[in-house]
Design a protein around this motif. Structure first.
Motif, mmCIF file in Angstrom:
data_model
loop_
_atom_site.group_PDB
_atom_site.id
_atom_site.type_symbol
_atom_site.label_atom_id
_atom_site.label_comp_id
_atom_site.label_asym_id
_atom_site.label_seq_id
_atom_site.Cartn_x
_atom_site.Cartn_y
_atom_site.Cartn_z
ATOM 1 N N GLN A 97 0.858 -1.189 0.000
ATOM 2 C CA GLN A 97 0.000 0.000 0.000
ATOM 3 C C GLN A 97 0.891 1.234 0.000
ATOM 4 O O GLN A 97 1.856 1.304 0.750
ATOM 5 C CB GLN A 97 -0.891 -0.010 1.244
ATOM 6 C CG GLN A 97 -1.699 1.254 1.443
ATOM 7 C CD GLN A 97 -2.670 1.536 0.323
ATOM 8 O OE1 GLN A 97 -3.452 0.687 -0.031
ATOM 9 N NE2 GLN A 97 -2.629 2.732 -0.228
ATOM 10 N N ASP A 99 0.985 5.724 -1.275
ATOM 11 C CA ASP A 99 0.257 6.908 -1.705
ATOM 12 C C ASP A 99 1.126 7.681 -2.685
ATOM 13 O O ASP A 99 2.255 7.272 -2.965
ATOM 14 C CB ASP A 99 -0.130 7.731 -0.477
ATOM 15 C CG ASP A 99 -1.034 6.918 0.444
ATOM 16 O OD1 ASP A 99 -2.177 6.638 0.039
ATOM 17 O OD2 ASP A 99 -0.593 6.533 1.538
ATOM 18 N N HIS A 100 0.599 8.773 -3.213
ATOM 19 C CA HIS A 100 1.278 9.475 -4.304
ATOM 20 C C HIS A 100 1.361 10.978 -4.076
ATOM 21 O O HIS A 100 0.426 11.572 -3.544
ATOM 22 C CB HIS A 100 0.534 9.240 -5.626
ATOM 23 C CG HIS A 100 0.413 7.800 -5.979
ATOM 24 N ND1 HIS A 100 -0.712 7.069 -5.693
ATOM 25 C CD2 HIS A 100 1.276 6.941 -6.574
ATOM 26 C CE1 HIS A 100 -0.541 5.822 -6.115
ATOM 27 N NE2 HIS A 100 0.657 5.719 -6.643
ATOM 28 N N GLU A 111 5.918 7.940 -5.311
ATOM 29 C CA GLU A 111 5.231 7.121 -4.325
ATOM 30 C C GLU A 111 5.856 7.333 -2.951
ATOM 31 O O GLU A 111 7.050 7.571 -2.843
ATOM 32 C CB GLU A 111 5.360 5.638 -4.682
ATOM 33 C CG GLU A 111 4.679 5.275 -5.968
ATOM 34 C CD GLU A 111 4.881 3.805 -6.336
ATOM 35 O OE1 GLU A 111 5.627 3.091 -5.632
ATOM 36 O OE2 GLU A 111 4.300 3.389 -7.339
ATOM 37 N N CYS A 113 5.251 5.919 1.399
ATOM 38 C CA CYS A 113 4.539 5.067 2.340
ATOM 39 C C CYS A 113 4.803 5.589 3.739
ATOM 40 O O CYS A 113 5.957 5.795 4.117
ATOM 41 C CB CYS A 113 5.024 3.623 2.202
ATOM 42 S SG CYS A 113 4.099 2.472 3.212
ATOM 43 N N SER A 136 -7.067 5.723 -0.957
ATOM 44 C CA SER A 136 -6.304 6.390 -2.001
ATOM 45 C C SER A 136 -6.008 7.803 -1.518
ATOM 46 O O SER A 136 -6.928 8.541 -1.153
ATOM 47 C CB SER A 136 -7.124 6.437 -3.293
ATOM 48 O OG SER A 136 -6.450 7.180 -4.270
ATOM 49 N N LEU A 137 -4.730 8.149 -1.474
ATOM 50 C CA LEU A 137 -4.328 9.486 -1.076
ATOM 51 C C LEU A 137 -3.381 10.031 -2.131
ATOM 52 O O LEU A 137 -2.335 9.438 -2.400
ATOM 53 C CB LEU A 137 -3.627 9.466 0.291
ATOM 54 C CG LEU A 137 -3.044 10.803 0.767
ATOM 55 C CD1 LEU A 137 -4.141 11.841 0.967
ATOM 56 C CD2 LEU A 137 -2.260 10.603 2.057
ATOM 57 N N ASN A 138 -3.765 11.134 -2.740
ATOM 58 C CA ASN A 138 -2.936 11.803 -3.732
ATOM 59 C C ASN A 138 -2.731 13.242 -3.293
ATOM 60 O O ASN A 138 -3.693 13.953 -3.032
ATOM 61 C CB ASN A 138 -3.602 11.779 -5.118
ATOM 62 C CG ASN A 138 -3.787 10.377 -5.635
ATOM 63 O OD1 ASN A 138 -2.940 9.523 -5.445
ATOM 64 N ND2 ASN A 138 -4.910 10.129 -6.285
#
Length: 163
Positions: A97, A99-100, A111, A113, A136-138
Motif C-alpha cells: 500500500q 500513496d502518491h 510514491e 509510504c 487512495s491518497l494523492n
C-alpha cells in the motif's frame, strides 16, 4: 516473494480470470501482463504500447487498452486518474500500500509510504464503524525541479517589471 514467483502467480490468476469469464487466453494478453510486471513505474496506455512495439511485440493499441481493462477488473493492475492527465496504471499484486505525490506542472508521480496513514485509516474505520479495505491518497504540488523553475521565472518577471 521473488519476481519469478510473482510472475507465475499473476499469470495463474489471470488465466483463471479469463477462464471464468470465458475469454480467450491469447499470447498477446500474457505478453502485456508480463511487460507490466517487469516494470516498477506508473505508465499510460500509449507508453506501454510504444514500449511493446519497440520490443517487437505484435500487439495492437486496442489489445493493450482491452487487456489493461481486464487486468484492472481482476485486481492485477491499478488505474489512477491523477488530475486532468490521462489514466496512469501500475501493477498491484503483491505491491505494498502506498500513496502518491503528483506535480501539477510536469505530472511527475512519486510514491511514498507512511505507517501513520494506515493508523489513521484504522482509527477512522473503528470510529465510524467501517471495515476499510483500502484507501487512495494523492497530494498535488510542485516537484523540486518545477519549484525551482517557477522561482527563476518569477525572479525574471520581477526584474523586468522593475526596469
Amino acid at each position: 516473494m521473488s519476481e519469478q514467483k510473482t510472475n507465475e502467480l499473476v499469470r495463474k490468476i489471470f488465466e483463471a480470470y479469463l477462464e471464468n469469464k470465458n475469454l480467450r487466453k491469447t499470447p498477446e494478453r500474457f505478453a502485456i501482463l508480463e511487460e507490466i510486471y517487469s516494470r516498477n513505474d506508473h505508465f499510460d496506455v500509449e507508453t506501454l504500447y510504444i514500449h511493446m512495439k519497440n520490443q517487437k511485440y505484435r500487439v495492437s493499441r486496442a489489445t493493450v487498452y482491452n487487456t489493461l481493462e481486464l487486468l484492472v477488473s481482476c485486481d492485477l493492475v491499478t488505474k489512477h486518474q491523477f488530475g486532468k492527465n490521462m489514466a496512469q496504471f501500475e501493477k498491484s499484486y503483491g505491491y505494498r500500500q502506498h500513496d502518491h505525490v503528483i506535480c501539477i506542472e510536469c505530472s511527475k508521480v512519486v510514491e511514498f509510504c507512511d505507517p501513520r496513514i494506515h493508523q489513521i485509516q484504522t482509527m477512522v474505520g473503528d470510529l465510524l464503524k467501517f471495515d476499510v479495505k483500502h484507501h487512495s491518497l494523492n497530494l498535488y504540488g510542485f516537484c523540486s525541479d518545477c519549484s525551482m523553475a517557477r522561482k527563476v521565472s518569477e525572479n525574471s518577471t520581477t526584474k523586468i517589471q522593475k526596469n
